[in-house]
Design a protein around this motif. Structure first.
Motif, PDB file in Angstrom:
ATOM      1  N   GLN A 192       0.880  -0.950  -0.285  1.00  0.00           N
ATOM      2  CA  GLN A 192      -0.068   0.091   0.076  1.00  0.00           C
ATOM      3  C   GLN A 192       0.821   1.241  -0.075  1.00  0.00           C
ATOM      4  OE1 GLN A 192      -2.162  -1.878   3.710  1.00  0.00           O
ATOM      5  NE2 GLN A 192      -3.535  -0.300   2.824  1.00  0.00           N
ATOM      6  N   TRP A 193       0.322   2.223  -0.574  1.00  0.00           N
ATOM      7  CA  TRP A 193       1.205   3.604  -0.685  1.00  0.00           C
ATOM      8  C   TRP A 193      -0.087   4.784  -1.180  1.00  0.00           C
ATOM      9  CZ3 TRP A 193       1.769   0.003  -4.329  1.00  0.00           C
ATOM     10  CH2 TRP A 193       1.677   0.437  -5.872  1.00  0.00           C
ATOM     11  N   PHE A 194       0.265   6.076  -0.994  1.00  0.00           N
ATOM     12  CA  PHE A 194      -0.428   7.337  -1.474  1.00  0.00           C
ATOM     13  C   PHE A 194       0.104   7.821  -2.497  1.00  0.00           C
ATOM     14  CE2 PHE A 194      -3.341   7.348   2.092  1.00  0.00           C
ATOM     15  CZ  PHE A 194      -4.089   8.001   1.972  1.00  0.00           C
ATOM     16  N   GLU A 195      -0.888   8.046  -3.698  1.00  0.00           N
ATOM     17  CA  GLU A 195      -0.311   8.903  -4.756  1.00  0.00           C
ATOM     18  C   GLU A 195      -1.419  10.087  -4.740  1.00  0.00           C
ATOM     19  OE1 GLU A 195      -0.365   6.690  -8.207  1.00  0.00           O
ATOM     20  OE2 GLU A 195       1.410   5.399  -7.752  1.00  0.00           O
ATOM     21  N   ARG A 198      -4.930   9.539  -3.156  1.00  0.00           N
ATOM     22  CA  ARG A 198      -5.863   8.370  -2.600  1.00  0.00           C
ATOM     23  C   ARG A 198      -4.883   7.296  -2.443  1.00  0.00           C
ATOM     24  NH1 ARG A 198      -5.367   5.587  -7.658  1.00  0.00           N
ATOM     25  NH2 ARG A 198      -4.132   6.620  -9.225  1.00  0.00           N
ATOM     26  N   GLU A 199      -5.312   6.302  -1.771  1.00  0.00           N
ATOM     27  CA  GLU A 199      -4.697   5.229  -1.587  1.00  0.00           C
ATOM     28  C   GLU A 199      -4.482   4.078  -2.688  1.00  0.00           C
ATOM     29  OE1 GLU A 199      -6.500   3.088   1.656  1.00  0.00           O
ATOM     30  OE2 GLU A 199      -6.300   4.741   2.964  1.00  0.00           O
ATOM     31  N   VAL A 200      -3.214   3.559  -3.020  1.00  0.00           N
ATOM     32  CA  VAL A 200      -3.054   2.829  -4.037  1.00  0.00           C
ATOM     33  C   VAL A 200      -2.455   1.390  -3.328  1.00  0.00           C
ATOM     34  CG1 VAL A 200      -1.694   2.412  -6.250  1.00  0.00           C
ATOM     35  CG2 VAL A 200      -2.375   5.046  -5.401  1.00  0.00           C
ATOM     36  N   SER A 201      -2.557   0.340  -4.340  1.00  0.00           N
ATOM     37  CA  SER A 201      -2.285  -1.092  -3.400  1.00  0.00           C
ATOM     38  C   SER A 201      -1.653  -1.707  -4.836  1.00  0.00           C
ATOM     39  CB  SER A 201      -3.280  -1.646  -2.861  1.00  0.00           C
ATOM     40  OG  SER A 201      -4.519  -2.025  -3.519  1.00  0.00           O
ATOM     41  N   ARG A 202      -0.978  -2.544  -4.650  1.00  0.00           N
ATOM     42  CA  ARG A 202      -0.549  -3.749  -5.464  1.00  0.00           C
ATOM     43  C   ARG A 202      -0.295  -5.157  -5.014  1.00  0.00           C
ATOM     44  NH1 ARG A 202       2.874  -3.536 -10.201  1.00  0.00           N
ATOM     45  NH2 ARG A 202       2.833  -5.803 -10.705  1.00  0.00           N
ATOM     46  N   GLU A 304      12.183   1.129   4.774  1.00  0.00           N
ATOM     47  CA  GLU A 304      11.211   0.248   3.864  1.00  0.00           C
ATOM     48  C   GLU A 304      11.290  -1.228   4.215  1.00  0.00           C
ATOM     49  OE1 GLU A 304       9.717   0.516  -0.373  1.00  0.00           O
ATOM     50  OE2 GLU A 304      10.021   1.784   1.366  1.00  0.00           O
ATOM     51  N   CYS A 305      12.552  -1.724   4.851  1.00  0.00           N
ATOM     52  CA  CYS A 305      12.693  -3.380   5.105  1.00  0.00           C
ATOM     53  C   CYS A 305      11.747  -3.351   6.466  1.00  0.00           C
ATOM     54  CB  CYS A 305      14.193  -3.367   5.558  1.00  0.00           C
ATOM     55  SG  CYS A 305      14.503  -5.161   5.780  1.00  0.00           S
ATOM     56  N   TRP A 306      11.687  -2.514   7.289  1.00  0.00           N
ATOM     57  CA  TRP A 306      10.850  -2.805   8.628  1.00  0.00           C
ATOM     58  C   TRP A 306       9.286  -2.762   7.894  1.00  0.00           C
ATOM     59  CZ3 TRP A 306       8.478   1.754  11.307  1.00  0.00           C
ATOM     60  CH2 TRP A 306       7.471   1.334  12.198  1.00  0.00           C
ATOM     61  N   VAL A 307       8.939  -1.825   7.370  1.00  0.00           N
ATOM     62  CA  VAL A 307       7.515  -1.983   6.726  1.00  0.00           C
ATOM     63  C   VAL A 307       7.077  -3.085   5.838  1.00  0.00           C
ATOM     64  CG1 VAL A 307       5.931  -0.429   5.045  1.00  0.00           C
ATOM     65  CG2 VAL A 307       7.461   0.733   6.752  1.00  0.00           C
ATOM     66  N   HIS A 308       8.170  -3.325   5.061  1.00  0.00           N
ATOM     67  CA  HIS A 308       7.634  -4.422   4.159  1.00  0.00           C
ATOM     68  C   HIS A 308       7.683  -5.993   5.044  1.00  0.00           C
ATOM     69  CE1 HIS A 308       6.557  -2.243   0.908  1.00  0.00           C
ATOM     70  NE2 HIS A 308       7.934  -1.987   0.275  1.00  0.00           N
ATOM     71  N   GLY A 309       8.677  -5.949   5.889  1.00  0.00           N
ATOM     72  CA  GLY A 309       8.842  -6.936   6.926  1.00  0.00           C
ATOM     73  C   GLY A 309       7.360  -7.035   7.669  1.00  0.00           C
ATOM     74  N   SER A 440       2.460  11.364   1.275  1.00  0.00           N
ATOM     75  CA  SER A 440       3.095  11.584   0.101  1.00  0.00           C
ATOM     76  C   SER A 440       4.405  10.956   0.075  1.00  0.00           C
ATOM     77  CB  SER A 440       3.048  12.818  -0.500  1.00  0.00           C
ATOM     78  OG  SER A 440       3.700  13.679   0.049  1.00  0.00           O
ATOM     79  N   LEU A 441       5.115  10.894   1.340  1.00  0.00           N
ATOM     80  CA  LEU A 441       6.510  10.333   1.163  1.00  0.00           C
ATOM     81  C   LEU A 441       6.397   8.782   0.822  1.00  0.00           C
ATOM     82  CD1 LEU A 441       7.699  11.788   4.491  1.00  0.00           C
ATOM     83  CD2 LEU A 441       8.238  12.604   2.195  1.00  0.00           C
ATOM     84  N   SER A 442       5.209   7.952   1.120  1.00  0.00           N
ATOM     85  CA  SER A 442       5.148   6.872   0.527  1.00  0.00           C
ATOM     86  C   SER A 442       5.405   6.475  -0.945  1.00  0.00           C
ATOM     87  CB  SER A 442       3.893   6.090   1.180  1.00  0.00           C
ATOM     88  OG  SER A 442       2.814   6.721   0.516  1.00  0.00           O
ATOM     89  N   ARG A 443       5.848   5.190  -1.247  1.00  0.00           N
ATOM     90  CA  ARG A 443       5.834   4.798  -2.727  1.00  0.00           C
ATOM     91  C   ARG A 443       5.924   3.278  -2.825  1.00  0.00           C
ATOM     92  NH1 ARG A 443      11.037   6.566  -1.014  1.00  0.00           N
ATOM     93  NH2 ARG A 443      12.388   4.983  -0.979  1.00  0.00           N
ATOM     94  N   LEU A 444       5.815   2.799  -3.794  1.00  0.00           N
ATOM     95  CA  LEU A 444       5.803   1.152  -3.936  1.00  0.00           C
ATOM     96  C   LEU A 444       7.366   0.981  -3.385  1.00  0.00           C
ATOM     97  CD1 LEU A 444       5.092  -1.544  -4.755  1.00  0.00           C
ATOM     98  CD2 LEU A 444       5.767  -1.010  -7.048  1.00  0.00           C
TER      99      LEU A 444
END
Length: 444
Positions: A192-195, A198-202, A304-309, A440-444
């Motif tokens: 999940q991240w923001f663009e 709106r929220e975006v997910s993959r 990023e490693c912690w979040v995706h962990g 907005s700092l978030s990204r894939l």
């Protein structure tokens, strides 16, 4: 009558007075001593006449003990020797003693300090046997063990302090990956991240997430002169494009085989940064649309490693704790330092309010007081009108309070800005601009 035809008179009292676990009996125990007539005792002070006492080969230990007095049978606490009470401490700690034994042990503990200490130690040990608590290690255990080891024997080439969060988070994620089975590498994971607004997910898999981390870490590898997993040359710099390139280049879904090259890459990054010395901390790492010094880029990769962990842990139902307070504080500090530029970028896109009080570079400007509470917390002042301005408590127009982990989840795009703030006070537009800039700092 007893089972062998003998009189049972007084037998009940003998049973009550017998030892709990009698030892092996000699052959003479089979004699019925009550049926043997005893000779008259001689008067006091005189010797018994010869032949008046018949010889008997009854072992001394086989003579039955006299029955206990009725008063002793009424006592609720048995009088047990110290060695027996000490042997019962283990059973007492497990609550496996009878009521009488429990009473005897607890009465003994009031007067015997060594046994009382041993009883407390055993009770604490029994507490560790309960299965209702978490069996996972304290997330700070690795750093505490490393600190203890390095305190005794410092490393010849230590890991730089600014690389320590990345070192710790890659190690924690690798420990999670070692624990999961082959089938769980294909468990679905939703990123999940923001663009903009709106929220975006993959959707991908556990193995796909590790491939994503490896592809973006390749930006740091290239900056340090190491091999880029995408081959370098025409490889894109944008993290999303790099991930798409990596995913599309694999002819089959990635499996747990991706773990070894990812871990080797992270080890090489840490080793190279450690040997390169102080100057490498300021080396620029380009992400395409922006660039970060290597020390901040490694901190970004640790985040990023912690979040995706955590994303992987949710997918495989695995407990995963937040980073240590010191490392989390560094991650929050990086996000806070990026917020003024993020607000300005959204303003250029028409997504944030206009600047109200432009000041010269380095001068105090309008600010939002960001108060981070709890784990890794602190206070930051976010400049609103220009990235070159300095946040100042005197120019604060609003205050927003957030928990440290919640702020990181906001910066990772895992919660919406509307749901994030625990407390807000002051200029609502300024608060909204800061919260949406954090997302907005978030990204894939």
């Amino acid at each position: 009558m007893s089972g062998d035809g003998r009189e049972s008179e007084g037998g009940e009292e003998e049973v009550r007075g017998a030892r709990r676990i009698p030892g092996p009996r000699g052959a003479a125990d089979d004699l019925d001593l009550e049926s043997v007539p005893l000779p008259p005792l001689p008067p006091p002070g005189s010797a018994a006449p010869a032949g008046s006492v018949p010889e008997q080969s009854v072992p001394e230990q086989s003579v039955p003990e006299p029955p206990e007095a009725p008063e002793a049978l009424m006592t609720s606490v048995p009088d047990l020797p110290h060695r027996v009470l000490k042997a019962l401490l283990g059973a007492w700690a497990l609550s496996a003693c009878s009521a009488e034994e429990t009473a005897a042990v607890e009465e003994h503990l009031t007067s015997c300090a060594p046994c009382a200490d041993e009883a407390l130690r055993l009770r604490d040990a029994v507490g560790l046997l309960h299965t209702d608590g978490s069996l996972d290690l304290d997330p700070t255990l690795r750093s505490r063990v490393m600190d203890g080891c390095l305190g005794r024997r410092p490393a010849r080439i230590p890991v730089p302090e600014w690389a320590a969060p990345y070192d710790a988070e890659t190690a924690r994620l690798d420990a999670l990956l070692r624990d999961i089975g082959d089938s769980e590498w294909h468990a679905p994971v939703r990123l999940q991240w923001f663009e903009e607004e709106r929220e975006v997910s993959r959707r991908t898999t556990v193995a796909g997430v590790i491939g994503h981390l490896m592809a973006v870490d390749g930006l740091l590898s290239a900056a340090l002169g190491l091999d880029d997993p995408l081959g370098g040359g025409e490889a894109p710099l944008d993290p999303t494009e790099r991930t798409e390139r990596y995913w599309s280049s694999t002819h089959r879904p990635p499996t747990r085989a991706v773990r070894e090259p990812w871990r080797a890459q992270s080890h090489e990054l840490i080793r190279t940064a450690s040997f390169a010395g102080r100057n490498v901390a300021e080396a620029s790492v380009s992400y395409g649309a922006f660039a970060l010094p290597l020390q901040d880029a490694l901190l970004d990769r640790a985040f990023e490693c912690w979040v995706h962990g955590g994303d992987i842990a949710d997918a495989v139902d695995y407990p995963y704790e937040a980073p240590s307070a010191a490392h989390l504080h560094r991650m929050i500090d990086l996000a806070a330092r990026l917020l003024p530029a993020a607000v300005a970028g959204r303003r250029r896109s028409g997504l944030a309010g206009p600047a109200k009080d432009l000041v010269t570079a380095g001068a105090p400007g309008r600010s939002v007081h960001l108060e981070i509470e709890g784990h890794g917390g602190g206070d930051w002042y976010i400049a609103l009108d220009s990235p070159a301005a300095v946040g100042s408590p005197e120019r604060a127009v609003a205050q927003v309070a957030l928990d440290g982990v919640e702020f990181c989840r906001l910066a990772a795009g895992h919660i919406s800005p509307v749901e994030a703030a625990a407390g807000q006070e002051g200029d609502r537009e300024a608060i909204r601009d800061v919260l949406f800039a954090a997302a907005s700092l978030s990204r894939l």
